[in-house]
Scaffold this motif. Structure first.
Motif, mmCIF file in Angstrom:
data_model
loop_
_atom_site.group_PDB
_atom_site.id
_atom_site.type_symbol
_atom_site.label_atom_id
_atom_site.label_comp_id
_atom_site.label_asym_id
_atom_site.label_seq_id
_atom_site.Cartn_x
_atom_site.Cartn_y
_atom_site.Cartn_z
ATOM 1 N N PRO A 67 0.893 -1.305 0.033
ATOM 2 C CA PRO A 67 0.165 0.075 0.167
ATOM 3 C C PRO A 67 0.881 1.178 0.034
ATOM 4 C CG PRO A 67 -0.751 -1.535 1.533
ATOM 5 C CD PRO A 67 0.277 -2.065 1.119
ATOM 6 N N GLN A 68 1.808 1.338 0.842
ATOM 7 C CA GLN A 68 2.530 2.444 0.772
ATOM 8 C C GLN A 68 4.098 2.363 0.405
ATOM 9 O OE1 GLN A 68 1.418 5.749 1.417
ATOM 10 N NE2 GLN A 68 -0.814 4.534 1.564
ATOM 11 N N ARG A 69 4.246 1.263 -0.384
ATOM 12 C CA ARG A 69 5.531 0.933 -0.789
ATOM 13 C C ARG A 69 5.735 0.591 -2.246
ATOM 14 N NH1 ARG A 69 6.184 -3.470 3.514
ATOM 15 N NH2 ARG A 69 4.780 -4.445 1.908
ATOM 16 N N ILE A 70 5.174 1.291 -2.919
ATOM 17 C CA ILE A 70 5.187 1.310 -4.466
ATOM 18 C C ILE A 70 5.239 2.684 -5.218
ATOM 19 C CG2 ILE A 70 2.615 1.566 -4.552
ATOM 20 C CD1 ILE A 70 2.704 -0.372 -7.035
ATOM 21 N N ILE A 71 6.107 2.344 -5.863
ATOM 22 C CA ILE A 71 6.623 3.732 -6.773
ATOM 23 C C ILE A 71 6.292 3.136 -8.337
ATOM 24 C CG2 ILE A 71 8.666 5.065 -7.571
ATOM 25 C CD1 ILE A 71 10.044 4.044 -5.225
#
Length: 135
Positions: A83-87
């Motif tokens: 959820p918060q660790r994608i680029i």
């Protein structure tokens, strides 16, 4: 790192693939995993990528995802997993950047030529600071 690839249609594109993301990744991030997916991955391919993906952060390089629903589905599935660790990196046109608004971080490199890939990897490793605005 997950890269959506397309078949090279010219000799120049073939040469760029040889010096592209996969080739340069080992120089910048030797422990990073590189996974490739076709331009429009189907549900089975997306599942295979998700099963093979490991690590704390997922970097996804798309190419014309606005035209290929499979790339958008892959991004959505990855956002659910990281959820918060994608680029999300739009590898060609900036239209890809806003396709999956849940992605917390997006970059646009406008092309997948060697200098663009090198600059991307320099940003990802903290060697340079990203700047710029979308048109």
């Amino acid at each position: 790192m997950i890269e959506v690839t397309r078949r090279a249609i010219t000799q120049v594109e073939e040469q760029l693939q040889e010096t592209g993301l996969r080739a340069q990744l080992a120089d910048f991030l030797p422990a990073a995993q590189h996974l490739a997916a076709p331009a429009n991955p189907d549900a089975l391919t997306i599942e295979q990528v998700l099963r093979a993906a490991r690590g704390d952060v997922a970097v996804v390089v798309t190419q014309d995802a606005w035209r290929h629903g499979g790339q958008q589905d892959l991004l959505r599935r990855l956002v659910a997993r990281y959820p918060q660790r994608i680029i999300h990196v739009a590898g060609r046109l900036p239209y890809d950047v806003d396709l999956v608004p849940e992605v917390p971080t997006a970059l646009c490199i406008y092309d997948t030529v060697t200098p663009s890939i090198r600059a991307l990897l320099e940003v990802l490793t903290g060697r340079i600071e990203p700047t710029g605005n979308l048109p």
